[in-house]
Enzyme design. Structure first.
Site, PDB file in Angstrom:
ATOM      1  N   ASP A  51     114.946 102.271 110.485  1.00  0.00           N
ATOM      2  CA  ASP A  51     115.560 101.001 110.084  1.00  0.00           C
ATOM      3  C   ASP A  51     114.484  99.954 109.853  1.00  0.00           C
ATOM      4  OD1 ASP A  51     118.071 102.029 110.393  1.00  0.00           O
ATOM      5  OD2 ASP A  51     118.700 100.668 111.998  1.00  0.00           O
TER       6      ASP A  51
ATOM      7  N   LYS B 128     123.022 100.682 104.110  1.00  0.00           N
ATOM      8  CA  LYS B 128     124.318 100.889 104.749  1.00  0.00           C
ATOM      9  C   LYS B 128     125.438 100.157 104.023  1.00  0.00           C
ATOM     10  CE  LYS B 128     122.495 101.220 109.511  1.00  0.00           C
ATOM     11  NZ  LYS B 128     122.745 102.614 109.873  1.00  0.00           N
TER      12      LYS B 128
ATOM     13  N   GLY C  64     121.910 100.630 118.809  1.00  0.00           N
ATOM     14  CA  GLY C  64     121.472  99.351 119.354  1.00  0.00           C
ATOM     15  C   GLY C  64     121.410  99.291 120.860  1.00  0.00           C
TER      16      GLY C  64
ATOM     17  N   ARG D   8     125.807 117.714 121.769  1.00  0.00           N
ATOM     18  CA  ARG D   8     126.269 118.812 122.630  1.00  0.00           C
ATOM     19  C   ARG D   8     127.687 119.233 122.269  1.00  0.00           C
ATOM     20  NH1 ARG D   8     122.928 121.163 125.925  1.00  0.00           N
ATOM     21  NH2 ARG D   8     121.379 119.929 127.036  1.00  0.00           N
TER      22      ARG D   8
ATOM     23  N   GLY E 209     120.494 105.200 119.584  1.00  0.00           N
ATOM     24  CA  GLY E 209     119.970 105.101 120.940  1.00  0.00           C
ATOM     25  C   GLY E 209     118.610 105.750 121.137  1.00  0.00           C
TER      26      GLY E 209
ATOM     27  N   GLY F  81     116.801 103.316 114.838  1.00  0.00           N
ATOM     28  CA  GLY F  81     117.267 102.012 114.383  1.00  0.00           C
ATOM     29  C   GLY F  81     116.436 100.916 114.998  1.00  0.00           C
ATOM     30  N   SER F  82     116.934 100.369 116.101  1.00  0.00           N
ATOM     31  CA  SER F  82     116.260  99.250 116.750  1.00  0.00           C
ATOM     32  C   SER F  82     115.010  99.696 117.510  1.00  0.00           C
ATOM     33  CB  SER F  82     117.231  98.588 117.730  1.00  0.00           C
ATOM     34  OG  SER F  82     118.528  98.550 117.171  1.00  0.00           O
TER      35      SER F  82
END
Lengths: 190, 291
Positions: free
Chosen positions: B23, B80, B152, B164, B213, B234-235
């Protein structure tokens, strides 16, 4: 015969699968020691910038450069063609430089302009060809033989023991380009 | 020559395998990502951690922002669109974005349907929490899947949960008769034809990345060990103390996920990771994965 497939990033599985289909053992190459005993190496599709950075950070780039210099046959598709080219017309870096061509990166445009169709290849017949943000050859040295064309641009080229395609034979299930490479790798040809 | 065929779309996704998609919100960040070895960047206005913190409606990025990022790098640029927002997707396609993420990180636009992705030349990636969701998105024309995780948060547990679950459900397909597939498909809310493809391959018929995450090199390696083809971060990069070093480290970890010595080396001295969030501290209605 064992053919390596550079496996730092990209469509490695498709190349291994195509090799399997023609009865050739494929070996993913992640580290310098994986190069030992190979009869040839395939540089797959992917992002050339990412692949190169991954190779330089582990010493694989230097080892592979040495192997190519000592005559290890190589076949690059798309990003692999860029890695093998002597010159990149629209990018400040060059990589292995063992194939006397100048390529333009992303020459067919952005993904919305990517396409598939058929190309006629000398000695191989008509091949299904998938072009994805493909590089195109803008100049080829005298020793380079063009085997297939897209308009003005050669899209399958060979020089000595090095073969490169702008498109992705590994995505179509048609093994003829891989068979040509295996033929180039056979001892008699070296 | 045919543009925008399904093979051209899914084939493009195959090229990302083993790689990291990052990102970015500015041209400078995009250049850092490219230099670190990202296989693509995701152009957006705010990273998920900021969207979560600031609240409000999160929309497609400003085309000016997307064009700046396209001009800054040579690698593919993704962007996005809101779930079900066909018009945003058309704008992104017109901008020449290389891949559209129909993403739960943005505020959903359609309470009933996702975008009909067959009608586009540009390929789409969509999120999933399990096999049923993945199969529905593929039936709608998605050329790539990513497990959703919880964006995030800097907390990998939801990404692991979704991977999983997906693996477990794919394993259950092996040995099922056609009739059993149909019944299982009803249970999952999945079209039986897609499940047949999954059963034949023993995996999803399209490339599957992990997302939501991932904040450390070891997180990326963990997701690869669980069988995903690559990761979205992402973050995790630009909310950390040293984005350049962390980006390079995550790229190496994603490729060399089964080389613990190399993971130890690249994980060392990266500085602070992004601040993390415990999932149980997030109110249920604020979880993005349920969108």
């Amino acid at each position: 015969m064992t053919i390596g497939v550079l496996a730092v990033q990209g469509d490695v599985r498709e190349h291994l699968r195509t090799l399997g289909r023609i009865g050739v053992t494929g070996r993913p190459v992640l580290r310098p020691d994986h190069l030992v005993g190979l009869d040839g190496i395939i540089l797959p599709g992917g992002e050339s910038t990412a692949m190169w950075r991954l190779m330089t950070r582990t010493g694989l780039a230097a080892s592979l450069q040495e192997a190519l210099a000592s005559g290890l046959p190589a076949f690059g598709t798309c990003a692999g063609m860029i890695l093998l080219a002597r010159e990149i017309t629209n990018w400040p870096e060059t990589y292995f430089g063992v194939l006397d061509i100048a390529v333009e990166r992303n020459a067919t445009g952005r993904q919305v302009d990517s396409f598939e169709g058929r190309v006629a290849a000398n000695g191989l017949g008509e091949l299904p060809a998938v072009f994805i943000r493909a590089p195109l050859v803008r100049r080829a040295g005298r020793a380079v033989e063009a085997l297939a064309w897209l308009g003005e641009a050669p899209v399958l080229v060979r020089e000595g023991r090095v073969l490169a395609a702008s498109f992705h034979p590994e995505l179509t299930g048609d093994p003829r380009v891989h068979e040509l490479f295996i033929h180039m790798c056979r001892k008699g040809e070296r | 020559m045919d543009k925008g065929t399904y093979r051209v779309k899914t084939g493009f996704a195959e090229m990302f395998k083993g790689g990291v998609i990052m990102d970015v919100t500015t041209a400078d960040q995009a250049r850092i990502a490219e230099e670190a070895g990202a296989v693509a960047v995701m152009a957006l206005e705010r990273v998920p951690a900021d969207i979560r913190a600031q609240g409000g409606v999160a929309r497609m990025a400003d085309p000016v922002r997307i064009k700046e990022i396209q001009a800054a790098v040579s690698i593919p640029v993704m962007a996005k669109a809101r779930i079900g927002h066909t018009a945003e997707a058309r704008v992104l396609e017109a901008l020449g974005v290389d891949f559209i993420d129909e993403s739960e990180v943005l505020t959903p636009a359609d309470p009933f349907h996702h975008i009909d992705k067959w009608g586009f030349k540009v390929p789409f990636v969509c999120g999933c929490r399990d096999l049923g969701e993945a199969a529905r998105r593929i039936a709608e024309g998605a050329a790539m899947i990513r497990t959703k995780g919880e964006a995030g948060t800097g907390n990998v547990i939801e990404a692991v949960r979704h991977m999983r679950l997906l693996n477990d459900q794919i394993r259950r397909l092996s040995g099922m008769s056609k009739a059993e597939l149909v019944t299982y498909g009803k249970e999952l809310g999945a079209p039986a034809e897609i499940l047949e493809l999954v059963q034949a391959e023993g995996r999803l018929p399209v490339v599957n990345f992990a997302a939501g995450g991932i904040a450390t090199p070891a997180d990326a390696a963990l997701m690869r060990m669980l069988g995903c083809d690559g990761v979205f971060v992402g973050s995790g990069i630009f909310k950390s103390a040293d984005p350049e070093r962390r980006a390079k480290a995550i790229v190496l970890a994603c490729t060399h996920y089964d080389d613990p010595e190399l993971l130890a080396e690249v994980s060392a001295g990266l500085g602070e990771a992004m601040p993390g969030l415990a999932i149980e501290d997030i109110p249920d209605r604020e979880l993005m994965q349920h969108r």
